[in-house]
Design a protein around this motif. Structure first.
Motif: not given
Length: 180
Positions: A172-176
């Motif tokens: 999720l962090h990488d996606l955001e």
């Protein structure tokens, strides 16, 4: 007319590859009366840091100039370049002075949105009204409550409270934040 809580979201794009998905999702949210897009700007920053702005709406450029850019007024950027920026700043100062309750940001509070956009990239600036939050906000006010602070929480911070696993948080962090 009651207006819901309003949020400015700045989304960065290293190499924009639009296929209509973002606009379609915003339209779905509008149709469900979840949010309303008050204003939207695309900002392109070249390798030298020069900025080009495009209004993202169904308004013509003339209509956008006539009605004024709400985001431009908030961040001191005009759809008509420096002339529009100065006009927006003057208009904001007049409104603040007339209202008497509007606190104009001082330097420690200022958020330089354009500075946050990396050179050689693009950003979408969305001014969104959260319709879904109106009944909740009003109920809180009737109970004597008020907003003290707000902010998005990083997925990485959710690991410690058990809402997501470390692997989920990383995805999720990488996606955001990665733009890939």
């Amino acid at each position: 007319m009651a207006i819901g809580p309003v949020q400015l979201i700045v989304l960065g794009f290293r190499h924009p590859d639009f296929h209509g998905e973002v606009v379609a999702e915003l339209e779905r949210l509008r149709q469900s009366d979840t949010v309303r897009v008050i204003d939207a700007l695309a900002v392109y920053k070249d390798a030298q840091g020069d900025v080009e702005v495009e209004h993202l709406s169904n308004l013509t450029k003339e209509e956008a100039v006539e009605l004024g850019s709400k985001i431009g007024a908030l961040i001191g950027l005009g759809i008509e370049g420096e002339t529009g920026m100065e006009a927006g700043a003057r208009l904001g100062a007049v409104v603040a002075e007339e209202d008497g309750r509007v606190a104009v940001f001082d330097d420690p509070q200022a958020w330089d949105v354009l500075e946050d956009i990396p050179n050689d990239s693009a950003a979408a600036l969305l001014l969104i009204e959260h319709h879904w939050a109106v009944p909740l906000r009003d109920a809180i006010a009737r109970a004597g409550g008020f907003r003290l602070a707000d902010g998005f929480i990083s997925p990485l911070d959710l690991i410690g409270i058990g809402l997501v696993s470390a692997e989920e948080a990383k995805v999720l962090h990488d996606l955001e934040t990665s733009g890939s």
